[in-house]
Design an enzyme around this catalytic site. Sequence first.
Site, PDB file in Angstrom:
ATOM      1  N   LYS A   1      -1.204  -3.955  20.645  1.00 15.94           N
ATOM      2  CA  LYS A   1      -1.473  -4.164  21.955  1.00 15.94           C
ATOM      3  C   LYS A   1      -2.062  -5.412  22.257  1.00 15.94           C
ATOM      4  O   LYS A   1      -1.541  -6.035  23.442  1.00 15.94           O
ATOM      5  CB  LYS A   1      -2.395  -2.913  22.368  1.00 15.94           C
TER       6      LYS A   1
ATOM      7  N   GLU B   1     -10.908  -3.554  27.697  1.00 15.49           N
ATOM      8  CA  GLU B   1     -10.295  -3.506  29.000  1.00 15.49           C
ATOM      9  C   GLU B   1     -10.918  -2.922  30.094  1.00 15.49           C
ATOM     10  O   GLU B   1     -11.788  -1.947  30.057  1.00 15.49           O
ATOM     11  CB  GLU B   1      -8.849  -2.665  28.915  1.00 15.49           C
TER      12      GLU B   1
ATOM     13  N   HIS C   1      -4.564  12.042  27.912  1.00 14.09           N
ATOM     14  CA  HIS C   1      -3.562  10.925  27.494  1.00 14.09           C
ATOM     15  C   HIS C   1      -2.327  11.457  26.998  1.00 14.09           C
ATOM     16  O   HIS C   1      -1.673  10.720  26.709  1.00 14.09           O
ATOM     17  CB  HIS C   1      -4.182  10.114  26.730  1.00 14.09           C
TER      18      HIS C   1
ATOM     19  N   ARG D   1      11.859   2.293  22.359  1.00 15.58           N
ATOM     20  CA  ARG D   1      12.638   3.345  21.890  1.00 15.58           C
ATOM     21  C   ARG D   1      13.108   4.217  23.478  1.00 15.58           C
ATOM     22  O   ARG D   1      12.635   3.891  24.465  1.00 15.58           O
ATOM     23  CB  ARG D   1      11.883   4.409  20.994  1.00 15.58           C
TER      24      ARG D   1
HETATM   25  P1  ADP Z   1      -1.660   4.986  23.634  1.00 11.27           P
HETATM   26  O1  ADP Z   1      -0.901   3.964  22.926  1.00 11.27           O
HETATM   27  O2  ADP Z   1      -2.877   5.421  22.620  1.00 11.27           O
HETATM   28  O3  ADP Z   1      -1.135   6.315  24.332  1.00 11.27           O
HETATM   29  P2  ADP Z   1      -2.158   3.761  26.252  1.00 11.27           P
HETATM   30  O4  ADP Z   1      -2.642   2.230  26.242  1.00 11.27           O
HETATM   31  O5  ADP Z   1      -0.700   4.014  26.454  1.00 11.27           O
HETATM   32  O6  ADP Z   1      -2.560   4.354  24.799  1.00 11.27           O
HETATM   33  O7  ADP Z   1      -2.932   4.610  27.184  1.00 11.27           O
HETATM   34  C1  ADP Z   1      -2.927   5.906  27.169  1.00 11.27           C
HETATM   35  C2  ADP Z   1      -3.302   6.364  28.554  1.00 11.27           C
HETATM   36  O8  ADP Z   1      -4.834   6.003  28.835  1.00 11.27           O
HETATM   37  C3  ADP Z   1      -2.733   5.853  29.906  1.00 11.27           C
HETATM   38  O9  ADP Z   1      -1.553   6.620  30.219  1.00 11.27           O
HETATM   39  C4  ADP Z   1      -3.792   6.042  30.930  1.00 11.27           C
HETATM   40  O10 ADP Z   1      -3.897   7.619  31.522  1.00 11.27           O
HETATM   41  C5  ADP Z   1      -5.153   5.705  29.991  1.00 11.27           C
HETATM   42  N1  ADP Z   1      -5.339   4.449  30.160  1.00 11.27           N
HETATM   43  C6  ADP Z   1      -5.301   3.217  29.278  1.00 11.27           C
HETATM   44  N2  ADP Z   1      -5.643   2.205  29.754  1.00 11.27           N
HETATM   45  C7  ADP Z   1      -6.344   2.550  30.786  1.00 11.27           C
HETATM   46  C8  ADP Z   1      -7.329   1.449  31.605  1.00 11.27           C
HETATM   47  N3  ADP Z   1      -7.494   0.408  31.442  1.00 11.27           N
HETATM   48  N4  ADP Z   1      -7.954   2.191  32.668  1.00 11.27           N
HETATM   49  C9  ADP Z   1      -7.834   3.662  32.768  1.00 11.27           C
HETATM   50  N5  ADP Z   1      -7.194   4.389  31.952  1.00 11.27           N
HETATM   51  C10 ADP Z   1      -6.279   3.923  31.008  1.00 11.27           C
END
Ligand code: ADP
Length: 667
Positions: free
Chosen positions: A116, A200, A235, A297
Amino acid sequence: MFNKLLIANRGEIACRVITTARRLGIDTVAVYSDADAAAKHVAMADEAVHIGPPAANESYLLGERIIAAARQTGAKAIHPGYGFLSEQPDFVAAVEAAGLVFVGPSADAIRAMGLKDAAKTLMEQAGVPVVPGYHGASQDPGELANAAAEIGYPVLIKARAGGGGKGMRLVNRPEEFSAALAGAQREAASSFGDPACLVEKYIQQPRHIEIQVFGDSHGNIVHLFERDCSLQRRHQKVIEEAPAPGMPAAVRAAMGRAAVEAARAIGYVGAGTVEFIADGAGALREDGFWFMEMNTRLQVEHPVSEAITGLDFVELQLRVAAGEALPFVQDDLSIDGHAFEARVYAEDVARDFLPATGRLDYLAFPEGTEFERGAVRIDSGVRQGDEISPWYDPMIAKLIVHGPDRGAALNLLDAALSRCHVAGSVTNLAFLGRLARNLDFASGAVDTGLIGRDVANLAAEEPPSAVVTALAALGALGLLARREGIDPWDLLAGWRHWTDARQYVQLEHEGERLSLEVTGLHDGSFAVITPEGELQLAVAADGDNRYRVTTDGVRRHAEVVTTPGRVAVFLSGQAATFQLPDALAESAADQGAGDAVFAPMPGVVRVMNVETGATVSRGDVLLVLEAMKMEHSLAAPRDGVVAEVHVAPGDQVTEGGLLVALESADS
Ligand code: ADP
């Protein structure tokens, strides 16, 4: 185009890929583990190769075995599906080194998006908006805390190698930061072998909106509009839709452009998804969305985008992998109607969505198409009689609906869910149905917190209606089976000897005992006394397990499925499974009257908290079992002293296996 394709996956996605390959005249090769020898994807493929034991790291994750299977069968290309090896750059390199085609992006593109922090840096350089935060190299707690203060609380700590929501921590106040960071790093190290984290800005009321992209090897890249995946539980996506509700054309264009830029920055070829987080506090804005990550993917939820674009993404993947150019440019593409996808899982909603297993004694889907575009589309990797095994994702099906507008599609979703009938395992169908009828969801006011805010109501069990209970009683007493197959149009149950013949039956539903009294009446109908009162019903058989039930002058269709120890009833959107007393007696014996802890499912012991001789209180966590990709804490059933410990960390246990026994209560 290659003439033979190996699918390095299982379940619905393997079946999905096989369906398109067959339509294109491509021969298919399935691979399977011991647990999947009789699985649907194996039955569908032209050829199948056994690749090892059930555990994924001894079968579906063994790249060399899969490449050897392709060589052995003469397959020219490998489609990875999603999960398993789909985003492993080393596997892609090995496939190419073996002279085979990987249906997906290059190893380099996967690597570029794999972490990431690196991906965010790359995206920043490409001019794609990223979530404000720190994604530099330092892992020094002091420096990260300073970064968090600068970003402004609340902040989200994420594992850079993370996935599936693991290793994420929300931090509201500076004084909570260092403990949260330590926790996230620990979890990241144990889950991903990489403790590094990034910080973040936490977006309040976020929406998860992702853009489907496609690139070819001729330098063309387009986007195929957005999906809104805001309906999440911890999530994990639950219901997805396309397009996103309330998406202004200008924001769609801006997100599409950003996604195409993201893909272009890494020379992307094939199907990919650029995930954005959007500020859902008000209307969507052009300056209110940020890059989160790119999935290199095909996504689980790709069918909603297929529905609104009229395209077959697997076909496009195969054509692009074979070197063909995309058959369209951006301006050729448009959105047709609205689509939803609901993920139907074998899981116990009442027990905190615990993954479930079991043999699917009965499985009836709504009328629709399979793996192909339609008003109601069902993508399923299981059939009636199949086992939901503990080894893999407990998905039963994806239900995809497509209508002219969002309201019409939502109606279809609700109807399709209520016509999806499963016996033999608990499912999340009732939960999905309540979600489909949720007013905020219906109004399009979605954000990732929607489910969490209302989970108690969404997960609440409704008690079965009197008619459902009455049908279960008739099923349990064998009164429905008696005339089945003789003359389906006849009323059931003889009127001759039945007059005033009273029978009693006990059923259990959700731990509650129900006593029922059934009387056969002169005209062939039944009077049933249930805890909710007395009712009279006439029942006529209407095919296997199907009946026409008339109560109070209203006739409805019902399905009643009796299996040893259980009876399941489906009636007008209601579904309930009852247990019969004999089965109850057995399972009570299994439970050892609270003197022991048994494995609720097969898994691996991760943590053992007690030794022989330890004094424990009811509710103390005795051990942690990892099963179905999640950790489950198993607690002491009562106060007592540990008499026997049968397992140690790292041990594999089978379902029902004795783990810990307490000294008998009266010794
Ligand atoms: P992973 O790769 O573990 O699935 P992601 O970065 O894709 O993690 O984030 C998964 C979920 O977490 C997102 O769909 C959202 O709901 C929440 N999320 C991620 N980043 C943030 C953020 N900066 N603020 C609020 N919610 C977040």
